[in-house]
Design a protein around this motif. Structure first.
Motif, PDB file in Angstrom:
ATOM      1  N   GLU A  41      23.161  81.239   2.929  1.00 42.91           N
ATOM      2  CA  GLU A  41      22.851  81.847   1.632  1.00 42.91           C
ATOM      3  C   GLU A  41      24.094  81.814   0.735  1.00 42.91           C
ATOM      4  O   GLU A  41      24.793  80.814   0.677  1.00 42.91           O
ATOM      5  CB  GLU A  41      22.319  83.266   1.833  1.00 42.91           C
ATOM      6  CG  GLU A  41      21.065  83.338   2.699  1.00 42.91           C
ATOM      7  CD  GLU A  41      20.542  84.737   2.832  1.00 42.91           C
ATOM      8  OE1 GLU A  41      20.155  85.341   1.809  1.00 42.91           O
ATOM      9  OE2 GLU A  41      20.506  85.239   3.979  1.00 42.91           O
ATOM     10  N   VAL A  42      24.386  82.926   0.045  1.00 42.73           N
ATOM     11  CA  VAL A  42      25.539  82.931  -0.859  1.00 42.73           C
ATOM     12  C   VAL A  42      26.855  83.174  -0.120  1.00 42.73           C
ATOM     13  O   VAL A  42      27.909  83.303  -0.747  1.00 42.73           O
ATOM     14  CB  VAL A  42      25.363  83.991  -1.980  1.00 42.73           C
ATOM     15  CG1 VAL A  42      24.181  83.665  -2.857  1.00 42.73           C
ATOM     16  CG2 VAL A  42      25.239  85.390  -1.395  1.00 42.73           C
ATOM     17  N   ASN A  43      26.800  83.217   1.188  1.00 42.02           N
ATOM     18  CA  ASN A  43      28.007  83.412   1.993  1.00 42.02           C
ATOM     19  C   ASN A  43      28.592  82.090   2.499  1.00 42.02           C
ATOM     20  O   ASN A  43      29.401  82.081   3.429  1.00 42.02           O
ATOM     21  CB  ASN A  43      27.704  84.332   3.175  1.00 42.02           C
ATOM     22  CG  ASN A  43      27.217  85.694   2.723  1.00 42.02           C
ATOM     23  OD1 ASN A  43      27.857  86.337   1.892  1.00 42.02           O
ATOM     24  ND2 ASN A  43      26.088  86.129   3.250  1.00 42.02           N
ATOM     25  N   VAL A  44      28.190  80.982   1.896  1.00 48.63           N
ATOM     26  CA  VAL A  44      28.737  79.685   2.274  1.00 48.63           C
ATOM     27  C   VAL A  44      30.262  79.731   2.159  1.00 48.63           C
ATOM     28  O   VAL A  44      30.813  80.351   1.246  1.00 48.63           O
ATOM     29  CB  VAL A  44      28.140  78.566   1.395  1.00 48.63           C
ATOM     30  CG1 VAL A  44      28.428  78.776  -0.081  1.00 48.63           C
ATOM     31  CG2 VAL A  44      28.600  77.199   1.867  1.00 48.63           C
ATOM     32  N   ASN A  45      30.945  79.093   3.106  1.00 47.62           N
ATOM     33  CA  ASN A  45      32.405  79.200   3.138  1.00 47.62           C
ATOM     34  C   ASN A  45      33.026  77.965   3.775  1.00 47.62           C
ATOM     35  O   ASN A  45      32.359  77.189   4.468  1.00 47.62           O
ATOM     36  CB  ASN A  45      32.830  80.456   3.887  1.00 47.62           C
ATOM     37  CG  ASN A  45      32.385  80.438   5.333  1.00 47.62           C
ATOM     38  OD1 ASN A  45      33.052  79.874   6.195  1.00 47.62           O
ATOM     39  ND2 ASN A  45      31.222  81.030   5.613  1.00 47.62           N
ATOM     40  N   GLU A  46      34.316  77.825   3.540  1.00 48.24           N
ATOM     41  CA  GLU A  46      35.073  76.654   3.986  1.00 48.24           C
ATOM     42  C   GLU A  46      35.021  76.454   5.493  1.00 48.24           C
ATOM     43  O   GLU A  46      34.749  75.347   5.986  1.00 48.24           O
ATOM     44  CB  GLU A  46      36.520  76.810   3.517  1.00 48.24           C
ATOM     45  CG  GLU A  46      37.469  75.729   3.944  1.00 48.24           C
ATOM     46  CD  GLU A  46      38.884  76.010   3.450  1.00 48.24           C
ATOM     47  OE1 GLU A  46      39.824  75.913   4.268  1.00 48.24           O
ATOM     48  OE2 GLU A  46      39.061  76.339   2.253  1.00 48.24           O
ATOM     49  N   THR A  47      35.257  77.516   6.255  1.00 51.35           N
ATOM     50  CA  THR A  47      35.269  77.397   7.709  1.00 51.35           C
ATOM     51  C   THR A  47      33.919  76.944   8.239  1.00 51.35           C
ATOM     52  O   THR A  47      33.833  76.045   9.085  1.00 51.35           O
ATOM     53  CB  THR A  47      35.663  78.737   8.352  1.00 51.35           C
ATOM     54  OG1 THR A  47      36.971  79.103   7.924  1.00 51.35           O
ATOM     55  CG2 THR A  47      35.634  78.648   9.868  1.00 51.35           C
ATOM     56  N   GLY A  48      32.851  77.571   7.730  1.00 51.63           N
ATOM     57  CA  GLY A  48      31.511  77.207   8.175  1.00 51.63           C
ATOM     58  C   GLY A  48      31.167  75.773   7.850  1.00 51.63           C
ATOM     59  O   GLY A  48      30.570  75.060   8.675  1.00 51.63           O
ATOM     60  N   VAL A  49      31.518  75.308   6.662  1.00 51.61           N
ATOM     61  CA  VAL A  49      31.212  73.932   6.269  1.00 51.61           C
ATOM     62  C   VAL A  49      31.962  72.940   7.155  1.00 51.61           C
ATOM     63  O   VAL A  49      31.407  71.926   7.592  1.00 51.61           O
ATOM     64  CB  VAL A  49      31.544  73.707   4.780  1.00 51.61           C
ATOM     65  CG1 VAL A  49      31.465  72.226   4.415  1.00 51.61           C
ATOM     66  CG2 VAL A  49      30.595  74.509   3.899  1.00 51.61           C
ATOM     67  N   LYS A  50      33.218  73.225   7.470  1.00 51.13           N
ATOM     68  CA  LYS A  50      33.976  72.342   8.359  1.00 51.13           C
ATOM     69  C   LYS A  50      33.352  72.296   9.753  1.00 51.13           C
ATOM     70  O   LYS A  50      33.258  71.227  10.372  1.00 51.13           O
ATOM     71  CB  LYS A  50      35.429  72.824   8.451  1.00 51.13           C
ATOM     72  CG  LYS A  50      36.266  72.522   7.222  1.00 51.13           C
ATOM     73  CD  LYS A  50      37.713  72.947   7.446  1.00 51.13           C
ATOM     74  CE  LYS A  50      38.598  72.541   6.286  1.00 51.13           C
ATOM     75  NZ  LYS A  50      40.021  72.936   6.519  1.00 51.13           N
ATOM     76  N   GLU A  51      32.910  73.449  10.234  1.00 52.16           N
ATOM     77  CA  GLU A  51      32.280  73.483  11.557  1.00 52.16           C
ATOM     78  C   GLU A  51      30.977  72.693  11.562  1.00 52.16           C
ATOM     79  O   GLU A  51      30.663  71.995  12.535  1.00 52.16           O
ATOM     80  CB  GLU A  51      32.021  74.932  11.966  1.00 52.16           C
ATOM     81  CG  GLU A  51      33.290  75.709  12.287  1.00 52.16           C
ATOM     82  CD  GLU A  51      33.030  77.181  12.586  1.00 52.16           C
ATOM     83  OE1 GLU A  51      33.983  77.883  12.981  1.00 52.16           O
ATOM     84  OE2 GLU A  51      31.863  77.630  12.410  1.00 52.16           O
ATOM     85  N   ILE A  52      30.221  72.798  10.479  1.00 47.55           N
ATOM     86  CA  ILE A  52      28.985  72.028  10.382  1.00 47.55           C
ATOM     87  C   ILE A  52      29.294  70.536  10.359  1.00 47.55           C
ATOM     88  O   ILE A  52      28.607  69.730  11.005  1.00 47.55           O
ATOM     89  CB  ILE A  52      28.179  72.441   9.132  1.00 47.55           C
ATOM     90  CG1 ILE A  52      27.613  73.855   9.306  1.00 47.55           C
ATOM     91  CG2 ILE A  52      27.073  71.436   8.836  1.00 47.55           C
ATOM     92  CD1 ILE A  52      26.535  73.987  10.371  1.00 47.55           C
TER      93      ILE A  52
END
Length: 402
Positions: A41-52
């Protein structure tokens, strides 16, 4: 003078062809990737995107063709003292450019989100009246795709065309090839004008939920609602212009969040597989939305079926046409670039059904080698197919003339 005129004509012809090539080179096949909204949702973040990004590589999804990550709403941190749009420093401490560099190093492209109004759906900073400035910023960051939403905007068609056209023009002038996804949700019928104003895809319905179908009319689009809508839009689809069915809900299993609204309690494995099958044969962009860092083997199998994905990415780019529609059956047919055909047979009923599909009834009068693309094997050579199909299952076959 005669030769001068001929040379001028040749120059204009080459210039016209070059301009046309530049217009159609974006999204020659439907974009494929992962979108952040349903999970973060609106909590998208750098760490999560890199992990994905790492998970997309490790799971085999990138090898299978899923080569975008789309950052949805919530990344924005406002504007700086020069009115440049900036990311939220807590969510993206390294900045979007550094994130794009990381994602690109994995063989993945990066998409971002904005809205054709002052504020986005989540009430974050959007791009109205800052189109060229934001497009230049996105290009500077290394962005490859823009999802452009339409919350907080007027209802009329003329304004939508003007606002989307303005951003499309800004992207073309940005100095970087950026695919443009129109997210207007369908009420203004963007398939009629989306390509004209510069879009490479356009949403056909409101947001999809994690369910098979809305049967009560209380809201919340399901998988089959999207498929049924897109089935009538084949003539608008082709290389560089795609009908977009919204996110794949494969693997969500009733995850709490946007996809669970309007009774989105999850789907059966047959239904998830049907979404992938039908989106592929209908040429929808494919963007996963589950947590692929810990997805189950069933979801991984669906996302890495390269034989089904090959239909979606076929160079001919011709969306399937629905040849049969009854209370029980939908049957779709599409030609492929190498002369083969693909067919998809969906059992819409609540029970297993036996059927016989005569290929001649679909406009295919010859005898064909029949390959089942989920079983990954040739099942015979014939002018028909006979078999059982479970509830909400879709059989997908590739037919090669013999």
């Amino acid at each position: 003078m005669k030769y001068l005129k001929l040379n001028l004509f040749a120059t204009l012809l080459v210039t016209g062809i070059t301009a046309f090539a530049q217009e159609v080179k974006l999204a020659p096949t439907p974009p494929m990737g992962w979108m952040s909204w349903n999970l973060m949702e609106v909590n998208v973040n750098e760490t999560g995107v890199k992990e994905i990004a790492d998970a997309m590589v490790n799971s085999g999804m990138v090898k299978a063709g899923f080569n975008y990550i789309f950052i949805d709403d919530g990344w924005q941190g406002g504007r700086d003292n020069k009115n440049n749009i900036i990311p939220d420093a807590k969510k993206f401490p390294s900045g979007i450019k550094a994130l794009a560099d990381y994602v690109h190093s994995k063989g993945i492209k990066l998409g971002i989100y904005s809205d054709a109004a002052p504020l986005t759906c989540g009430q974050y900073t959007a791009s109205l009246n800052f189109e060229e400035q934001d497009a230049r910023t996105f290009a500077k960051w290394g962005i490859d795709y823009l999802k452009y939403d339409y919350c907080n905007a007027p209802e009329d068609v003329a304004t939508a065309k003007q606002r989307y056209g303005k951003m499309a023009s800004a992207l073309r002038k940005s100095g970087r090839d950026i695919v443009f996804g129109i997210c207007e949700w369908g009420p203004r019928e963007p398939w009629n004008w989306g390509s004209e104003v510069g879009g490479q895809s356009w949403r056909t319905t409101y947001d999809i939920r994690d369910k098979w179908m809305d049967t009560e009319g209380k809201g919340g689009v399901g998988i089959y609602n999207v498929v049924d809508k897109m089935a009538g839009l084949a003539k608008f689809s082709g290389p560089g212009r795609w009908n977009d069915g919204d996110m794949l809900v494969v693997g969500l299993h009733g995850l709490k969040g946007p996809s669970s609204a309007f009774n989105g309690k999850g789907c059966s494995q047959a239904e998830y597989r049907s979404q992938m099958s039908l989106y592929c044969i209908l040429n929808s962009p494919l963007y996963a939305s589950c947590d692929i860092r810990k997805m189950d083997e069933d979801a991984k199998t669906i996302f890495t079926n390269t034989e089904v994905i090959a239909l979606n990415q076929d160079a001919l780019g011709k969306q399937a046409e629905r040849k049969i529609k009854t209370d029980v059956w939908d049957v779709f047919v599409r030609p492929l670039a190498n002369g083969d055909f693909a067919i998809a047979v969906l059992n819409k009923s609540g029970i297993t059904q036996a059927t016989k599909i005569n290929f001649a009834d679909l406009g295919l009068p010859d005898k064909y080698e029949i390959k089942d693309l989920w079983q990954h094997k040739v099942t015979g050579k014939a002018n028909k197919w006979t078999g059982d199909i479970t509830s909400h299952e879709t059989k997908v076959f590739r037919l090669k003339k013999v």
